[in-house]
Design a protein around this motif. Sequence first.
Motif, PDB file in Angstrom:
ATOM      1  N   SER A  16      12.883   8.797 -54.679  1.00 13.11           N
ATOM      2  CA  SER A  16      12.336   8.789 -53.732  1.00 13.11           C
ATOM      3  C   SER A  16      11.028   7.918 -53.332  1.00 13.11           C
ATOM      4  O   SER A  16      10.644   7.407 -52.028  1.00 13.11           O
ATOM      5  CB  SER A  16      11.586  10.430 -53.270  1.00 13.11           C
ATOM      6  N   THR A  17      10.446   7.516 -54.326  1.00  7.00           N
ATOM      7  CA  THR A  17       9.428   7.108 -54.486  1.00  7.00           C
ATOM      8  C   THR A  17       9.610   5.513 -54.356  1.00  7.00           C
ATOM      9  O   THR A  17       9.497   4.459 -53.735  1.00  7.00           O
ATOM     10  CB  THR A  17       8.637   7.178 -55.971  1.00  7.00           C
ATOM     11  N   MET A  18      11.174   5.439 -54.848  1.00  6.42           N
ATOM     12  CA  MET A  18      11.706   3.815 -55.276  1.00  6.42           C
ATOM     13  C   MET A  18      12.142   3.831 -53.646  1.00  6.42           C
ATOM     14  O   MET A  18      12.073   2.040 -52.947  1.00  6.42           O
ATOM     15  CB  MET A  18      13.138   3.826 -56.075  1.00  6.42           C
ATOM     16  N   SER A  19      12.795   4.725 -52.986  1.00  5.38           N
ATOM     17  CA  SER A  19      13.123   4.295 -51.579  1.00  5.38           C
ATOM     18  C   SER A  19      12.043   3.799 -50.474  1.00  5.38           C
ATOM     19  O   SER A  19      12.188   3.203 -49.281  1.00  5.38           O
ATOM     20  CB  SER A  19      13.694   5.732 -51.572  1.00  5.38           C
ATOM     21  N   TYR A  75      19.931   5.336 -56.048  1.00  4.03           N
ATOM     22  CA  TYR A  75      21.144   6.347 -55.305  1.00  4.03           C
ATOM     23  C   TYR A  75      22.608   6.072 -55.372  1.00  4.03           C
ATOM     24  O   TYR A  75      23.261   7.281 -54.626  1.00  4.03           O
ATOM     25  CB  TYR A  75      20.826   5.186 -53.604  1.00  4.03           C
ATOM     26  N   LEU A  76      22.741   5.353 -55.839  1.00  2.00           N
ATOM     27  CA  LEU A  76      23.771   5.061 -56.260  1.00  2.00           C
ATOM     28  C   LEU A  76      24.634   6.650 -56.931  1.00  2.00           C
ATOM     29  O   LEU A  76      25.346   7.055 -57.706  1.00  2.00           O
ATOM     30  CB  LEU A  76      24.576   4.485 -56.784  1.00  2.00           C
ATOM     31  N   ILE A  77      23.084   6.989 -57.811  1.00  2.00           N
ATOM     32  CA  ILE A  77      23.877   7.931 -58.824  1.00  2.00           C
ATOM     33  C   ILE A  77      23.176   9.074 -58.188  1.00  2.00           C
ATOM     34  O   ILE A  77      23.065   9.823 -59.288  1.00  2.00           O
ATOM     35  CB  ILE A  77      22.594   7.761 -60.144  1.00  2.00           C
ATOM     36  N   GLY A  78      22.811   9.466 -57.187  1.00  2.00           N
ATOM     37  CA  GLY A  78      22.025  10.755 -56.582  1.00  2.00           C
ATOM     38  C   GLY A  78      21.246  10.974 -56.254  1.00  2.00           C
ATOM     39  O   GLY A  78      20.756  12.213 -55.806  1.00  2.00           O
ATOM     40  N   ASN A  79      20.346  10.270 -56.807  1.00  2.00           N
ATOM     41  CA  ASN A  79      18.595  10.398 -57.269  1.00  2.00           C
ATOM     42  C   ASN A  79      18.296   9.855 -55.745  1.00  2.00           C
ATOM     43  O   ASN A  79      16.815  10.406 -55.291  1.00  2.00           O
ATOM     44  CB  ASN A  79      18.414  10.001 -58.176  1.00  2.00           C
ATOM     45  N   VAL A  80      18.520   9.958 -54.435  1.00  2.00           N
ATOM     46  CA  VAL A  80      17.532   9.889 -53.676  1.00  2.00           C
ATOM     47  C   VAL A  80      18.357  10.663 -52.316  1.00  2.00           C
ATOM     48  O   VAL A  80      19.820  10.920 -52.081  1.00  2.00           O
ATOM     49  CB  VAL A  80      18.448   8.836 -52.684  1.00  2.00           C
ATOM     50  N   PHE A  81      17.578  11.880 -51.906  1.00  2.03           N
ATOM     51  CA  PHE A  81      17.519  12.346 -51.061  1.00  2.03           C
ATOM     52  C   PHE A  81      17.034  12.239 -49.800  1.00  2.03           C
ATOM     53  O   PHE A  81      15.701  12.779 -49.911  1.00  2.03           O
ATOM     54  CB  PHE A  81      17.740  14.340 -51.803  1.00  2.03           C
TER      55      PHE A  81
END
Length: 281
Positions: free
Chosen positions: A46-49, A215-221
């Motif tokens: 979330s912080t990266m996004s 995002y690719l490993i599914g950590n961005v919701f």
Amino acid sequence: MEVFFIFFIGIVVSAFGTIIGFGGGVFMVPVLIIFFGYNIEIAIGSTMSALVPASLIASVFNLRDKSIDYLVGTLIQLPAVVGTVLGAFLVASLPVARLQFIFSVFVTLIGVYFLFNRQAKAPPKHSGLMYQMRGVPTSFIRINKVKKLAYRLNVGLVAIFGFMTGIVAGLFGIGGGFLQTPIMTKLFRMPYQVATSTSLFILVITSFTGFVSHYLIGNVFWSRSLPVMAGFMVGAVGGNIIKQKWPPKNHIDELIALGLLLAGLGVLLHLAVKSSFGFSF
């Protein structure tokens, strides 16, 4: 209500990070984990996004202000990528938790030193380690004609600095952005405006790379990321407005010291959370 608090904290963190060139990721991740129940991976994702649009907005302001040193940013960023990869590989063979604890204490002590050991007088115009290395072939002088600023750098030392911040990012998973501004201003004697702008320009690349990876490993919701992103975007605009209207030149040492103290605390909290999930010394 939780979304509002995340949004508001994101504004404060991003504005402060924009003013001192830290970005704010090292502050926000522990907040999301401890106070809002995010797990580590989702908090980082979330912080990266959020850092992607925030760093872009800040860089647009700085582009118009002509305060970004693209050469220095490139010299730091390319070795940092190599260092990040090496740091990631070293995780398996080094006592990362113990190193992270030592590192956080070191950062905190540096922050205390900056806060209580300010020199009464400003350093001479042409001073610092970089400027003294006149005889080194890879030394060069940078001139910002718009800001009417000049400073001397050394290619080798700038690249080593980038490589080391990359290793920190790869080893600890916290990013090396909060190291850039203090070292550029104190060691390289780069002017505050150029150092913070260059640090945020570097963050555009590193945050985008981190965002894509998570995002690719599914950590961005998106339901978790959007409040942080909105807060960071507003904070980036607010931080740049504050910088333009009330430049913190006379108080930058105190602000950097506060940032380092908060970063050290953030790393310690991050370590405590990781330890509670089974990581050990």
